[in-house]
Design a protein around this motif. Structure first.
Motif, PDB file in Angstrom:
ATOM      1  N   MET A  34      -0.549  10.572  -1.101  1.00 12.86           N
ATOM      2  CA  MET A  34      -0.274   9.187  -0.752  1.00 12.86           C
ATOM      3  C   MET A  34      -1.526   8.486  -0.238  1.00 12.86           C
ATOM      4  O   MET A  34      -2.449   9.130   0.289  1.00 12.86           O
ATOM      5  CB  MET A  34       0.794   9.131   0.355  1.00 12.86           C
ATOM      6  N   TRP A  35      -1.532   7.198  -0.382  1.00  9.98           N
ATOM      7  CA  TRP A  35      -2.550   6.350   0.225  1.00  9.98           C
ATOM      8  C   TRP A  35      -1.860   5.295   1.076  1.00  9.98           C
ATOM      9  O   TRP A  35      -0.947   4.610   0.615  1.00  9.98           O
ATOM     10  CB  TRP A  35      -3.427   5.681  -0.826  1.00  9.98           C
ATOM     11  N   TYR A  36      -2.310   5.197   2.315  1.00 10.67           N
ATOM     12  CA  TYR A  36      -1.799   4.202   3.242  1.00 10.67           C
ATOM     13  C   TYR A  36      -2.931   3.262   3.644  1.00 10.67           C
ATOM     14  O   TYR A  36      -4.093   3.663   3.738  1.00 10.67           O
ATOM     15  CB  TYR A  36      -1.254   4.864   4.519  1.00 10.67           C
ATOM     16  N   LEU A  88      -5.970   5.474   4.682  1.00 11.24           N
ATOM     17  CA  LEU A  88      -5.659   6.858   5.024  1.00 11.24           C
ATOM     18  C   LEU A  88      -5.083   7.565   3.807  1.00 11.24           C
ATOM     19  O   LEU A  88      -4.132   7.068   3.198  1.00 11.24           O
ATOM     20  CB  LEU A  88      -4.613   6.905   6.142  1.00 11.24           C
ATOM     21  N   CYS A  89      -5.650   8.714   3.463  1.00  9.85           N
ATOM     22  CA  CYS A  89      -4.996   9.529   2.459  1.00  9.85           C
ATOM     23  C   CYS A  89      -4.022  10.457   3.191  1.00  9.85           C
ATOM     24  O   CYS A  89      -4.204  10.752   4.376  1.00  9.85           O
ATOM     25  CB  CYS A  89      -6.001  10.332   1.637  1.00  9.85           C
ATOM     26  N   ALA A  90      -2.992  10.888   2.491  1.00 12.10           N
ATOM     27  CA  ALA A  90      -2.001  11.779   3.094  1.00 12.10           C
ATOM     28  C   ALA A  90      -1.441  12.690   2.010  1.00 12.10           C
ATOM     29  O   ALA A  90      -1.439  12.331   0.825  1.00 12.10           O
ATOM     30  CB  ALA A  90      -0.871  10.982   3.746  1.00 12.10           C
TER      31      ALA A  90
ATOM     32  N   PRO B  99       9.920  12.242   1.094  1.00 14.21           N
ATOM     33  CA  PRO B  99       9.026  12.315   2.256  1.00 14.21           C
ATOM     34  C   PRO B  99       7.698  11.635   2.008  1.00 14.21           C
ATOM     35  O   PRO B  99       6.959  11.338   2.931  1.00 14.21           O
ATOM     36  CB  PRO B  99       8.841  13.823   2.464  1.00 14.21           C
ATOM     37  N   TYR B 100       7.406  11.376   0.714  1.00 15.19           N
ATOM     38  CA  TYR B 100       6.136  10.753   0.374  1.00 15.19           C
ATOM     39  C   TYR B 100       6.187   9.241   0.525  1.00 15.19           C
ATOM     40  O   TYR B 100       5.188   8.565   0.371  1.00 15.19           O
ATOM     41  CB  TYR B 100       5.789  11.098  -1.095  1.00 15.19           C
ATOM     42  N   GLU B 101       7.344   8.693   0.819  1.00 10.75           N
ATOM     43  CA  GLU B 101       7.487   7.242   0.914  1.00 10.75           C
ATOM     44  C   GLU B 101       7.977   6.893   2.317  1.00 10.75           C
ATOM     45  O   GLU B 101       9.155   6.570   2.522  1.00 10.75           O
ATOM     46  CB  GLU B 101       8.474   6.749  -0.144  1.00 10.75           C
TER      47      GLU B 101
END
Lengths: 109, 113
Positions: A34-36, A88-90, B99-101
């Motif tokens: 993910m990218w935030y 932020l990467c996750a 969980p990724y969202e």
């Protein structure tokens, strides 16, 4: 070794530039990436997520995952001053979550 | 309408005190999380609840105790506050199987003096 490594920057680019943000990781069990985006004194906001390897595009944003190299990227095309934030990467295995330390980006008008 | 809300937004207190932070989500999600973000912006998961049941309990001092009265609320109680507890605490929620969202609240900035 940290689970997720991210260059903190800061990164400063002129408006209209292409921005490349990157993270590396060590756990091959990660499935979702993910990218935030986090503006100052705000909560993180999900930009995009990718499952496994490959590319995903959403408007000016493209996320890339290379599981063989354990490397993920976020590209921002035609960057705007409003893109100035910490990115932020996750990553998650589903029940384990790890975030990078974030890269601070400033887009100069 | 705010999707994930937290109260208070700011909390300044002295060492040794006990304090609580509240979180509510109106997204109908089943899973809620607490994260701690330190001064270097490092975001670390602390707890996760799915439908009022604790499913993630990372290595945090047992002075931190989460409580979920229902699936829309997740509170964090902290006993005997220490200087090192100063940080921004974020609540987040996600749908089952996603969980990724995660959707994050605005954060609670805790300062322990």
């Amino acid at each position: 070794q940290k689970e997720v490594e991210q260059d903190p920057g800061p990164l400063s680019v002129p408006e209209g530039a292409i921005v490349s943000l990157n993270c590396t990781y060590s756990n091959s069990a990660f499935q979702y990436f993910m990218w935030y985006r986090q503006y100052s004194r705000k909560g993180p906001e999900l930009l995009m997520y990718t499952y496994s390897s490959g590319n995903k595009e959403d408007g000016r944003f493209t996320a890339q995952v290379d599981k063989s190299s354990k490397y993920i990227s976020l590209f921002i095309r035609d960057s705007q001053p409003s893109d100035s934030a910490t990115y932020l990467c996750a990553m998650t295995t589903g029940n384990q979550f790890y975030f990078g330390t974030g890269t601070s980006l400033t887009v100069i008008p | 309408d705010t999707a994930v809300s937290q109260t208070p937004k700011y909390l300044v207190t002295q060492m040794g005190n006990d304090k609580s932070i509240k979180c509510e989500q109106n997204l109908g999600h089943d899973t809620m999380y607490w994260y701690k973000q330190d001064s270097k912006k490092f975001l670390k998961i602390m707890f996760s609840y799915n439908n009022k049941e604790l499913i993630i309990n990372e290595t945090v001092p047992n002075r931190f105790s989460p409580k979920s009265p229902d699936k829309a609320h997740l509170n964090l109680h902290i006993n005997s506050l220490e200087l090192g507890d100063s940080a921004v605490y974020f609540c987040a929620s996600s749908q089952n199987g996603g969980p990724y969202e995660q959707y994050f609240g605005p954060g609670t900035r805790l300062t322990v003096t």
